[in-house]
Design an enzyme around this catalytic site. Sequence first.
Site, PDB file in Angstrom:
ATOM      1  CE  LYS A 150      16.301   8.137  -6.770  1.00 29.16           C
ATOM      2  NZ  LYS A 150      16.871   7.527  -5.502  1.00 29.16           N
ATOM      3  NE  ARG A 182      13.697  13.181  -5.502  1.00 24.86           N
ATOM      4  CZ  ARG A 182      14.798  12.489  -4.305  1.00 24.86           C
ATOM      5  NH1 ARG A 182      14.600  12.009  -3.609  1.00 24.86           N
ATOM      6  NH2 ARG A 182      15.344  12.254  -5.437  1.00 24.86           N
ATOM      7  NE  ARG A 204      25.212   7.887  -3.347  1.00 24.76           N
ATOM      8  CZ  ARG A 204      24.511   7.892  -3.570  1.00 24.76           C
ATOM      9  NH1 ARG A 204      23.938   7.897  -4.640  1.00 24.76           N
ATOM     10  NH2 ARG A 204      24.081   8.569  -2.478  1.00 24.76           N
ATOM     11  NE  ARG A 211      24.622  12.427  -3.062  1.00 24.22           N
ATOM     12  CZ  ARG A 211      23.171  11.731  -3.361  1.00 24.22           C
ATOM     13  NH1 ARG A 211      23.726  11.277  -4.926  1.00 24.22           N
ATOM     14  NH2 ARG A 211      21.989  12.279  -2.668  1.00 24.22           N
ATOM     15  NE  ARG A 225      19.480  10.967   1.164  1.00 26.26           N
ATOM     16  CZ  ARG A 225      20.649  10.568   0.193  1.00 26.26           C
ATOM     17  NH1 ARG A 225      21.703  10.329   1.640  1.00 26.26           N
ATOM     18  NH2 ARG A 225      21.220   9.122  -0.588  1.00 26.26           N
TER      19      ARG A 225
HETATM   20  P1  AP5 Z   1      23.231   4.912  -7.020  1.00 25.06           P
HETATM   21  O1  AP5 Z   1      23.041   4.812  -8.382  1.00 25.06           O
HETATM   22  O2  AP5 Z   1      23.716   6.486  -7.352  1.00 25.06           O
HETATM   23  O3  AP5 Z   1      21.477   5.605  -6.289  1.00 25.06           O
HETATM   24  P2  AP5 Z   1      20.307   7.043  -6.394  1.00 25.06           P
HETATM   25  O4  AP5 Z   1      19.054   5.769  -6.537  1.00 25.06           O
HETATM   26  O5  AP5 Z   1      20.988   7.421  -7.534  1.00 25.06           O
HETATM   27  O6  AP5 Z   1      20.346   7.651  -5.351  1.00 25.06           O
HETATM   28  P3  AP5 Z   1      20.675   9.198  -4.813  1.00 25.06           P
HETATM   29  O7  AP5 Z   1      21.021   8.555  -2.914  1.00 25.06           O
HETATM   30  O8  AP5 Z   1      21.342   9.597  -5.701  1.00 25.06           O
HETATM   31  O9  AP5 Z   1      19.206   9.686  -4.622  1.00 25.06           O
HETATM   32  P4  AP5 Z   1      18.202   9.920  -3.688  1.00 25.06           P
HETATM   33  O10 AP5 Z   1      16.688  10.296  -4.265  1.00 25.06           O
HETATM   34  O11 AP5 Z   1      18.056  10.434  -2.507  1.00 25.06           O
HETATM   35  O12 AP5 Z   1      19.480  11.515  -3.883  1.00 25.06           O
HETATM   36  P5  AP5 Z   1      19.279  12.295  -4.902  1.00 25.06           P
HETATM   37  O13 AP5 Z   1      20.025  12.849  -5.338  1.00 25.06           O
HETATM   38  O14 AP5 Z   1      18.424  12.460  -6.034  1.00 25.06           O
HETATM   39  O15 AP5 Z   1      23.600   3.772  -6.131  1.00 25.06           O
HETATM   40  C1  AP5 Z   1      23.963   4.192  -5.317  1.00 25.06           C
HETATM   41  C2  AP5 Z   1      24.774   3.436  -4.733  1.00 25.06           C
HETATM   42  O16 AP5 Z   1      24.396   1.786  -4.843  1.00 25.06           O
HETATM   43  C3  AP5 Z   1      26.375   3.681  -5.738  1.00 25.06           C
HETATM   44  O17 AP5 Z   1      27.765   3.415  -5.096  1.00 25.06           O
HETATM   45  C4  AP5 Z   1      25.772   2.982  -6.936  1.00 25.06           C
HETATM   46  O18 AP5 Z   1      27.591   1.763  -7.691  1.00 25.06           O
HETATM   47  C5  AP5 Z   1      25.411   1.233  -5.552  1.00 25.06           C
HETATM   48  N1  AP5 Z   1      24.367   0.939  -6.611  1.00 25.06           N
HETATM   49  C6  AP5 Z   1      23.763   0.677  -7.591  1.00 25.06           C
HETATM   50  N2  AP5 Z   1      23.036   0.064  -8.079  1.00 25.06           N
HETATM   51  C7  AP5 Z   1      23.650  -1.579  -7.288  1.00 25.06           C
HETATM   52  C8  AP5 Z   1      23.232  -2.975  -7.833  1.00 25.06           C
HETATM   53  N3  AP5 Z   1      22.572  -3.591  -8.526  1.00 25.06           N
HETATM   54  N4  AP5 Z   1      23.875  -3.529  -7.207  1.00 25.06           N
HETATM   55  C9  AP5 Z   1      25.097  -2.895  -6.218  1.00 25.06           C
HETATM   56  N5  AP5 Z   1      25.557  -1.478  -6.148  1.00 25.06           N
HETATM   57  C10 AP5 Z   1      24.591  -0.959  -6.795  1.00 25.06           C
HETATM   58  O19 AP5 Z   1      18.648  13.704  -3.528  1.00 25.06           O
HETATM   59  C11 AP5 Z   1      19.227  14.072  -2.972  1.00 25.06           C
HETATM   60  C12 AP5 Z   1      17.974  15.161  -2.089  1.00 25.06           C
HETATM   61  O20 AP5 Z   1      18.300  16.354  -3.465  1.00 25.06           O
HETATM   62  C13 AP5 Z   1      17.282  14.570  -1.846  1.00 25.06           C
HETATM   63  O21 AP5 Z   1      17.870  14.474  -0.116  1.00 25.06           O
HETATM   64  C14 AP5 Z   1      15.930  16.250  -2.217  1.00 25.06           C
HETATM   65  O22 AP5 Z   1      16.359  16.701  -0.453  1.00 25.06           O
HETATM   66  C15 AP5 Z   1      16.481  16.569  -2.614  1.00 25.06           C
HETATM   67  N6  AP5 Z   1      15.780  16.433  -4.302  1.00 25.06           N
HETATM   68  C16 AP5 Z   1      15.867  15.907  -5.194  1.00 25.06           C
HETATM   69  N7  AP5 Z   1      15.221  15.931  -6.033  1.00 25.06           N
HETATM   70  C17 AP5 Z   1      13.695  16.217  -4.752  1.00 25.06           C
HETATM   71  C18 AP5 Z   1      12.250  16.401  -5.102  1.00 25.06           C
HETATM   72  N8  AP5 Z   1      12.261  16.095  -6.456  1.00 25.06           N
HETATM   73  N9  AP5 Z   1      12.106  17.078  -4.367  1.00 25.06           N
HETATM   74  C19 AP5 Z   1      12.461  17.064  -3.540  1.00 25.06           C
HETATM   75  N10 AP5 Z   1      13.664  17.290  -2.991  1.00 25.06           N
HETATM   76  C20 AP5 Z   1      14.536  16.700  -3.676  1.00 25.06           C
END
Ligand code: AP5
Length: 216
Positions: free
Chosen positions: A13, A88, A127, A160, A171
């Site tokens: 994402k 979410r 990552r 992270r 997650r």
């Molecule tokens: P990356 O682009 O970083 O992936 P991402 O989907 O953004 O992953 P996140 O870990 O950020 O998602 P998440 O939903 O767990 O975390 P968030 O920060 O939103 O890519 C990942 C890796 O893959 C990178 O190294 C990249 O280079 C590689 N990659 C990407 N595409 C690729 C491809 N096609 N091929 C190969 N490699 C590739 O949330 C964190 C925490 O915050 C949650 O756990 C929760 O506690 C809280 N939170 C956030 N939002 C909410 C909400 N709305 N409600 C409740 N709690 C929330």
Amino acid sequence: MNVLLIGAPGVGKGTISRYLISNYGLDHISTGDILREAVVNKTELGLKVKEYMDKGALVSDEIIIGIIRERLSKCKSSNGYIFDGFPRTNTQAIAFESILKELNLKIDVVLVLDVEDDIVIKRITGRRTCPKCNTIYNIYYSSPKTQNVCDKCGCELFTRNDDNLESLKKRLSEYHTNADSLIHYYDELKLVKHIDASKTREEEYVLLVKILEGLK
Ligand code: AP5
């Protein structure tokens, strides 16, 4: 254009968001980034949510909805927004609907990034992120030129706190508990487009552009 991204942790994402920022000038709203910044700065919000985030649990709907309301009412985007990781849950989606109405905004497309869990495990454990410019690297797929150093600003990259197998399991389980009904919610509104996120980043961008051009 306002784009909403739904997908498992590590599906890409943030990576797709960066493409949309560079190529479409969209304003990025990532609830994960906002919460992580609060944790780093040890704000009241950060202290409240740190434990949940480290464990990989969801932060309460109330807190998240408050963050989005505040963020959207602060400044208007001229080209539109990317909502990365929000909503979410269906509770968040319903509250979001009324916030959008109040602000006279609408979502144009909901991109669902589909991938198998075993692929995201490798993406998450590989990552590395730049603390300054937020560039996302991966030691398996897109490593920086110098190990652990950001190509763009020379900062040391970090892993992270929630990028460990235990948190990731939680997650993924949170994602699978909520995703079907959330996707169904937006399916009913005829907004959903799926992208096969097991492809390379470049292949994904081609699919993405095709979808976005089709909206015009
Ligand atoms: P990356 O682009 O970083 O992936 P991402 O989907 O953004 O992953 P996140 O870990 O950020 O998602 P998440 O939903 O767990 O975390 P968030 O920060 O939103 O890519 C990942 C890796 O893959 C990178 O190294 C990249 O280079 C590689 N990659 C990407 N595409 C690729 C491809 N096609 N091929 C190969 N490699 C590739 O949330 C964190 C925490 O915050 C949650 O756990 C929760 O506690 C809280 N939170 C956030 N939002 C909410 C909400 N709305 N409600 C409740 N709690 C929330």
